[in-house]
Scaffold this active site. Structure first.
Site, PDB file in Angstrom:
ATOM      1  N   LYS A  80      -6.224 -39.722 -14.191  1.00  0.00           N
ATOM      2  CA  LYS A  80      -5.095 -40.383 -14.851  1.00  0.00           C
ATOM      3  C   LYS A  80      -5.526 -41.026 -16.175  1.00  0.00           C
ATOM      4  O   LYS A  80      -6.582 -41.648 -16.250  1.00  0.00           O
ATOM      5  CB  LYS A  80      -4.522 -41.462 -13.934  1.00  0.00           C
ATOM      6  CG  LYS A  80      -4.013 -40.924 -12.626  1.00  0.00           C
ATOM      7  CD  LYS A  80      -3.659 -42.069 -11.690  1.00  0.00           C
ATOM      8  CE  LYS A  80      -3.230 -41.527 -10.358  1.00  0.00           C
ATOM      9  NZ  LYS A  80      -4.273 -41.509  -9.366  1.00  0.00           N
ATOM     10  N   CYS A 130       5.029 -32.130  -7.791  1.00  0.00           N
ATOM     11  CA  CYS A 130       5.231 -33.313  -6.962  1.00  0.00           C
ATOM     12  C   CYS A 130       6.679 -33.375  -6.458  1.00  0.00           C
ATOM     13  O   CYS A 130       7.607 -33.491  -7.249  1.00  0.00           O
ATOM     14  CB  CYS A 130       4.906 -34.571  -7.756  1.00  0.00           C
ATOM     15  SG  CYS A 130       5.233 -36.079  -6.826  1.00  0.00           S
ATOM     16  N   VAL A 143       3.345 -40.900  -9.549  1.00  0.00           N
ATOM     17  CA  VAL A 143       4.555 -40.362 -10.161  1.00  0.00           C
ATOM     18  C   VAL A 143       5.580 -40.198  -9.045  1.00  0.00           C
ATOM     19  O   VAL A 143       5.203 -40.050  -7.883  1.00  0.00           O
ATOM     20  CB  VAL A 143       4.283 -39.009 -10.871  1.00  0.00           C
ATOM     21  CG1 VAL A 143       3.359 -39.212 -12.043  1.00  0.00           C
ATOM     22  CG2 VAL A 143       3.743 -37.950  -9.938  1.00  0.00           C
ATOM     23  N   GLU A 180       8.227 -45.276  -8.308  1.00  0.00           N
ATOM     24  CA  GLU A 180       8.535 -44.959  -6.916  1.00  0.00           C
ATOM     25  C   GLU A 180       9.862 -44.193  -6.881  1.00  0.00           C
ATOM     26  O   GLU A 180      10.871 -44.642  -7.431  1.00  0.00           O
ATOM     27  CB  GLU A 180       8.625 -46.193  -6.017  1.00  0.00           C
ATOM     28  CG  GLU A 180       7.311 -46.882  -5.778  1.00  0.00           C
ATOM     29  CD  GLU A 180       6.330 -46.036  -4.970  1.00  0.00           C
ATOM     30  OE1 GLU A 180       6.728 -45.298  -4.061  1.00  0.00           O
ATOM     31  OE2 GLU A 180       5.140 -46.115  -5.293  1.00  0.00           O
ATOM     32  N   SER A 181       9.861 -43.037  -6.243  1.00  0.00           N
ATOM     33  CA  SER A 181      11.002 -42.120  -6.330  1.00  0.00           C
ATOM     34  C   SER A 181      12.314 -42.712  -5.848  1.00  0.00           C
ATOM     35  O   SER A 181      13.341 -42.556  -6.513  1.00  0.00           O
ATOM     36  CB  SER A 181      10.716 -40.815  -5.591  1.00  0.00           C
ATOM     37  OG  SER A 181      10.525 -41.044  -4.217  1.00  0.00           O
TER      38      SER A 181
END
Length: 168
Positions: free
Chosen positions: A57, A30, A70, A83-84
């Site tokens: 999941k 990811c 993720v 949230e990145s």
């Protein structure tokens, strides 16, 4: 420390987060999770990687992160951040010793604009290989990708004033 196991539906939850560390909920390939991993490594923060099977999941992961995406970070106090872009901003504020973002508001805005431009490139990393596997013509997508990469090298356009309400 990375975990090789991939947690899926029915998997038991990992143990508590050790004091002074974080859990990074991730998926091996990811790019959004990679963004958070880069921030963790740049700042020298200790963390364990817990890979999540995004197609199946685990229930406990959905309790921690209702979006089921993720990356997500968990602190030893049980706080969960996901949230990145939010996880990276959290890390920069919670661990201020080695700043990743500039201190000026304009510098921060420029970094965020660059991130937005780059986020437009990421879907092509999935679209093009997937289309190739099915024998589709990807020439248009490759041209679009090259254009988006070229925009990453351009300075952001100047901000224009926007009227939020119609002038009367």
């Amino acid at each position: 420390m990375a975990t090789e196991k991939c947690f899926a539906k029915g998997s038991p939850a990992p143990g508590p987060v050790p004091k002074g560390q974080l859990h990074l909920y991730s998926m091996r390939f990811c790019p959004f999770a990679q963004r958070t991993r880069l921030a963790l490594n740049s700042k020298g923060i200790k963390y364990d990687t817990i890979n999540i099977n995004l197609k199946e999941k685990p229930e406990w992961f959905l309790e921690k992160n209702p979006l089921g995406l993720v990356p997500a970070l968990e602190t030893s106090a049980g706080e969960v951040i996901y949230e990145s872009s939010i996880t990276c901003e959290y890390l920069d504020e919670a661990y201020p010793e080695k700043k990743l973002l500039p201190s000026s508001p304009f510098g921060k805005a420029q970094q965020r604009m660059l991130l937005e431009h780059f986020s437009k490139v990421i879907p092509y990393f999935y679209k093009i290989p997937s289309a190739r596997r099915t024998g589709e013509d990807v020439s248009t997508q490759e041209v679009e990708l090259k254009e988006k990469f070229a925009k990453l090298n351009e300075p952001p356009p100047p901000c224009r004033h926007v009227l939020w309400f119609p002038a009367s």
